[in-house]
Design a protein around this motif. Sequence first.
Motif, PDB file in Angstrom:
ATOM      1  N   LEU A  31      57.831  31.497  22.978  1.00 32.60           N
ATOM      2  CA  LEU A  31      59.193  31.896  22.387  1.00 32.60           C
ATOM      3  C   LEU A  31      59.700  30.763  21.654  1.00 32.60           C
ATOM      4  O   LEU A  31      60.470  30.984  20.577  1.00 32.60           O
ATOM      5  CB  LEU A  31      59.895  32.605  23.286  1.00 32.60           C
ATOM      6  N   VAL A  32      60.019  29.608  22.357  1.00 34.23           N
ATOM      7  CA  VAL A  32      60.863  28.393  21.836  1.00 34.23           C
ATOM      8  C   VAL A  32      60.061  28.010  20.508  1.00 34.23           C
ATOM      9  O   VAL A  32      60.800  27.737  19.719  1.00 34.23           O
ATOM     10  CB  VAL A  32      60.941  27.535  23.011  1.00 34.23           C
ATOM     11  N   SER A  33      58.906  27.985  20.461  1.00 34.95           N
ATOM     12  CA  SER A  33      57.942  27.517  19.419  1.00 34.95           C
ATOM     13  C   SER A  33      58.350  28.369  18.088  1.00 34.95           C
ATOM     14  O   SER A  33      58.568  27.871  17.066  1.00 34.95           O
ATOM     15  CB  SER A  33      56.398  27.508  19.707  1.00 34.95           C
ATOM     16  N   ILE A  34      58.171  29.626  18.575  1.00 33.64           N
ATOM     17  CA  ILE A  34      58.338  30.773  17.439  1.00 33.64           C
ATOM     18  C   ILE A  34      60.137  30.528  16.471  1.00 33.64           C
ATOM     19  O   ILE A  34      60.135  30.539  15.639  1.00 33.64           O
ATOM     20  CB  ILE A  34      58.274  32.239  17.865  1.00 33.64           C
ATOM     21  N   VAL A  35      60.910  30.451  17.523  1.00 35.49           N
ATOM     22  CA  VAL A  35      62.093  30.422  17.307  1.00 35.49           C
ATOM     23  C   VAL A  35      62.232  28.948  16.489  1.00 35.49           C
ATOM     24  O   VAL A  35      62.984  29.079  15.540  1.00 35.49           O
ATOM     25  CB  VAL A  35      63.069  30.186  18.443  1.00 35.49           C
ATOM     26  N   GLY A  36      61.839  27.867  16.940  1.00 31.05           N
ATOM     27  CA  GLY A  36      61.692  26.829  16.100  1.00 31.05           C
ATOM     28  C   GLY A  36      61.232  26.669  14.796  1.00 31.05           C
ATOM     29  O   GLY A  36      61.835  26.374  13.896  1.00 31.05           O
ATOM     30  N   LEU A  37      60.413  27.469  14.628  1.00 33.28           N
ATOM     31  CA  LEU A  37      59.495  27.483  13.481  1.00 33.28           C
ATOM     32  C   LEU A  37      60.319  28.335  12.473  1.00 33.28           C
ATOM     33  O   LEU A  37      60.274  27.988  11.067  1.00 33.28           O
ATOM     34  CB  LEU A  37      57.977  28.310  13.453  1.00 33.28           C
ATOM     35  N   VAL A  38      60.945  29.412  12.912  1.00 35.65           N
ATOM     36  CA  VAL A  38      61.938  30.248  12.112  1.00 35.65           C
ATOM     37  C   VAL A  38      63.108  29.431  11.616  1.00 35.65           C
ATOM     38  O   VAL A  38      63.531  29.419  10.624  1.00 35.65           O
ATOM     39  CB  VAL A  38      62.209  31.693  12.693  1.00 35.65           C
ATOM     40  N   ILE A  39      63.582  28.662  12.604  1.00 41.75           N
ATOM     41  CA  ILE A  39      64.645  27.695  12.222  1.00 41.75           C
ATOM     42  C   ILE A  39      64.305  26.749  11.137  1.00 41.75           C
ATOM     43  O   ILE A  39      65.113  26.690  10.290  1.00 41.75           O
ATOM     44  CB  ILE A  39      65.474  27.150  13.539  1.00 41.75           C
ATOM     45  N   MET A  40      63.134  26.128  11.532  1.00 43.80           N
ATOM     46  CA  MET A  40      62.762  25.136  10.269  1.00 43.80           C
ATOM     47  C   MET A  40      62.433  25.943   9.038  1.00 43.80           C
ATOM     48  O   MET A  40      62.952  25.229   7.988  1.00 43.80           O
ATOM     49  CB  MET A  40      61.689  24.569  10.717  1.00 43.80           C
TER      50      MET A  40
END
Length: 380
Positions: A31-40
């Motif tokens: 979940l953290v990885s997906i959120v990070g990719l969306v933010i980037m």
Amino acid sequence: MKMGVKQVIKSLDAFPRAEEHLLQKTQSGALVSIVGLVIMATLFIHELTYYLAIYTVHEMSVDLTRGETLPIHINMTFPSLPCDVLSVDAIDMSGKHEVDLDTNIWKLRLNSHGHIIGTEYLSDLVEKEHATHNHGLLVKDGTLEFISIDDDEKEHHDDSDKKLHAFGFDQEAENMIKKVKQALENGEGCRVYGILDVQRVAGNFHISVHGLNIYVAQMIFGGATHVNVSHVIHDLSFGPKYPGIHNPLDDTVRILHDTSGTFKYYIKIVPTEYRYISKEVLPTNQFSVSEYFSPMNQFDRTWPAVYFLYDLSPITVTIKEERRSFLHFITRLCAVLGGTFALTVRLTKDDFKTGMLDRWMFRLLDALTKTKPSARGVSR
């Protein structure tokens, strides 16, 4: 000695092995990885848009232009005055009339509802009106459309006819007065628009009934206090428009009720040069304005009008379109993406996620799971 050097070198390793619990693939980590990719991705789009956006830079310098003309774009409506009585005049600081140089002015007749009912092109109208002013009457070309008067209306104008003949007016002036009175009764208005090219010096232009002979004006209105110069300024500018320009007099509405007077707009013109990013240069002008209204009383000898008194600033403004450098874009992109990457989806040399948020979430969940069994043991 060798062991000490090796320990120092190992301490400089920027990619140490992760702790054992961080090598586990968890749902929270995903979940953290997906959120990070969306933010980037969002930050990348924002930075790209910021880089491609054009911004303007303002510079000031002394105005060195000489010998040029000043274009005045006019678009105004007078809802209470017929076109036949309105005249456009422009005078520079030396008192010389300039509108006869290159005048393109149109007047549109409007009915009481504001709909167009006729068009008149005025070329060098002011010069003609002032030339006839000395003869004591207003004579215009045969291009004007005279309104026919019915038999019932002739009796109403018998007294006026006698007064006109007493002043020595010819038939054309009498017909014009009858026409204007009929237009006033019908609630006709006038829309004035076009371009005045004047000398690039201080001066004024005004729209008024000053082109009429004083006796003709008196016969039409019955006095200066009955002249209603209510007006709407749709557009007033001193050159072509550039992106972001604001003309303070656009869409100005000044309506008078049961009164009359003179409007004066004091305008300060600032020469402006707009440079597009394509290197195209657009010379124009922007301006500031202050307004003054002088009410009319029965003892005034002047007639109502709308004056625009302008002066030019000695300072010119240059507005340049520019775009941010590619190096600036790369620097900002690395900063925002690198920060997000370190916070969420930083990879180790073994390609396992060890992001800071992932680490904090794992430790929080681990602490909660350890607290629950201990709490059960105490209750037993």
